[in-house]
Enzyme design. Structure first.
Site, PDB file in Angstrom:
ATOM      1  N   LYS A  78     -19.809   2.902  -2.267  1.00 27.56           N
ATOM      2  CA  LYS A  78     -20.441   4.017  -2.158  1.00 27.56           C
ATOM      3  C   LYS A  78     -20.937   3.755  -0.783  1.00 27.56           C
ATOM      4  O   LYS A  78     -22.276   2.794  -0.598  1.00 27.56           O
ATOM      5  CB  LYS A  78     -21.599   4.177  -3.188  1.00 27.56           C
ATOM      6  CG  LYS A  78     -22.465   5.361  -2.889  1.00 27.56           C
ATOM      7  CD  LYS A  78     -22.616   6.129  -4.225  1.00 27.56           C
ATOM      8  CE  LYS A  78     -23.530   7.393  -3.998  1.00 27.56           C
ATOM      9  NZ  LYS A  78     -23.134   8.459  -5.083  1.00 27.56           N
ATOM     10  N   HIS A  96     -23.960  11.255 -15.040  1.00 21.60           N
ATOM     11  CA  HIS A  96     -23.812  11.304 -13.464  1.00 21.60           C
ATOM     12  C   HIS A  96     -25.026  10.609 -12.881  1.00 21.60           C
ATOM     13  O   HIS A  96     -24.796   9.837 -11.766  1.00 21.60           O
ATOM     14  CB  HIS A  96     -23.758  12.706 -13.126  1.00 21.60           C
ATOM     15  CG  HIS A  96     -23.131  12.953 -11.499  1.00 21.60           C
ATOM     16  ND1 HIS A  96     -21.715  12.811 -11.270  1.00 21.60           N
ATOM     17  CD2 HIS A  96     -24.121  13.053 -10.303  1.00 21.60           C
ATOM     18  CE1 HIS A  96     -21.680  13.019  -9.859  1.00 21.60           C
ATOM     19  NE2 HIS A  96     -22.914  13.015  -9.573  1.00 21.60           N
ATOM     20  N   HIS A 120     -27.654   7.205  -9.158  1.00 21.54           N
ATOM     21  CA  HIS A 120     -28.956   7.219  -8.713  1.00 21.54           C
ATOM     22  C   HIS A 120     -30.359   6.671  -9.456  1.00 21.54           C
ATOM     23  O   HIS A 120     -31.278   7.249  -9.080  1.00 21.54           O
ATOM     24  CB  HIS A 120     -29.219   9.000  -8.240  1.00 21.54           C
ATOM     25  CG  HIS A 120     -28.240   9.413  -7.513  1.00 21.54           C
ATOM     26  ND1 HIS A 120     -28.117   9.057  -6.181  1.00 21.54           N
ATOM     27  CD2 HIS A 120     -27.519  10.502  -7.857  1.00 21.54           C
ATOM     28  CE1 HIS A 120     -27.037   9.824  -5.638  1.00 21.54           C
ATOM     29  NE2 HIS A 120     -26.615  10.585  -6.648  1.00 21.54           N
TER      30      HIS A 120
END
Length: 312
Positions: A240, A179, A195
């Protein structure tokens, strides 16, 4: 402008009704994370090991839409020293992990023997760094980790690599590492996680990611040497609207920060505030049982603006 790393994190529980104005700076973690920053010899140097082009400010995107005006005609990363990446053991072994996961949530992960070996070797590599050695000593001193290195490695594997369900209509389809460091796409319409700057660069290089521009307040315009940025981008044609990442940092540095916050708190969502160098930021960690659900930085101020405001 001098290179600066901004990581300000508030170690505090984000309870219902708690707002940012009531957050309390955690000086202990500020000191620890500054020490880890100094120990991060695998960090890439802006302007030397990589060059970014921040370009224009990204615009507002309505929820659910997949269209955004492109305010960055060029890639974010105009140059990265790939030789140094390959010669840095933790980064090289991170690269080996990036293709081990199914991009779509709801698709069960199949972990091969080779992938298990790659994960184990990556953990071995980060455990050999001074960043993770110092992190281990801190967690042992707080009673949150065993002094046994093998047990600590197992603890890291459970936090970051244990597979679990994000969608319950299939087998285990996600883990904290996937993730945060790789990124996922939910229902072919929403990017979740993602990230990590190394994955960003590799996907951008492969023409799978399109950087749309930065997101920032007027008084916190990003510079080429900032080590935290908020970005807008599309990945596999899915948008995003905003996602934040450290830039140039080593994988062990990022994992160390988020592991400390994860283990020092038990709430489902924890937001930590610390000051590091000239920046202030929140680090957000969300649990998924005994494993990590997500973790990301959120820049609050740069150029020591928070210090000047406090002195006025």
């Amino acid at each position: 402008m001098a290179s600066r790393i901004c990581v300000v994190l508030l170690l505090g529980v984000f309870l219902s009704g708690l707002n940012a104005s009531r957050m309390v700076l955690n000086q202990e973690l500020s000191n620890l994370f500054n020490e880890l920053w100094r120990l991060d010899t695998n960090r890439m140097t802006p302007g030397v090991d990589y060059t970014v082009s921040v370009q224009g400010r990204a615009g507002f995107v309505s929820p659910g839409t997949q269209f955004a005006l492109d305010h960055a005609s060029l890639p974010l990363f105009s140059n990265v020293n790939e030789l140094k990446m390959r010669n840095t053991t933790t980064i090289f072994r991170l690269l080996r992990l990036l293709d081990n996961y199914e991009r779509s949530t709801g698709v069960a992960e199949r972990v091969t023997t080779e992938e298990k070996v790659e994960t184990s070797r990556f953990l071995d590599a980060i455990l050999e760094t001074e960043v993770m050695k110092r992190t281990h000593r801190y967690l042992v001193s707080k009673g949150q980790s065993s002094s046994n290195l093998r047990d600590f490695k197992s603890q890291l594997r459970l936090i970051w690599f244990h597979l679990y369900h994000r969608q319950r209509n299939t087998g285990p389809d996600s883990c904290g590492f996937e993730h945060v460091f790789v990124g996922e796409i939910k229902s072919n319409s929403e990017i979740t996680g993602f990230h990590n700057w190394i994955q960003f660069y590799m996907q951008e290089k492969g023409s799978l990611l399109d950087y749309k521009g930065y997101k920032a307040k007027e008084h916190d315009l990003p510079d080429e040497d900032d080590h935290v940025m908020s970005l807008q981008f599309s990945w596999h044609s899915v948008l995003k609207p905003v996602g934040s990442s450290f830039i140039g940092t080593s994988p062990e540095f990022e994992m160390a920060l988020f592991t400390v916050i994860f283990l020092m708190n038990s709430e489902r969502t924890t937001t930590v505030l610390v000051n590091i160098d000239q920046c202030q930021m929140e680090l957000v960690v969300i649990r998924h049982g005994r494993s990590l659900g997500t973790a990301y930085p959120k820049l609050l101020s740069s150029n020591s603006r928070h210090i000047r405001q406090h002195s006025q």
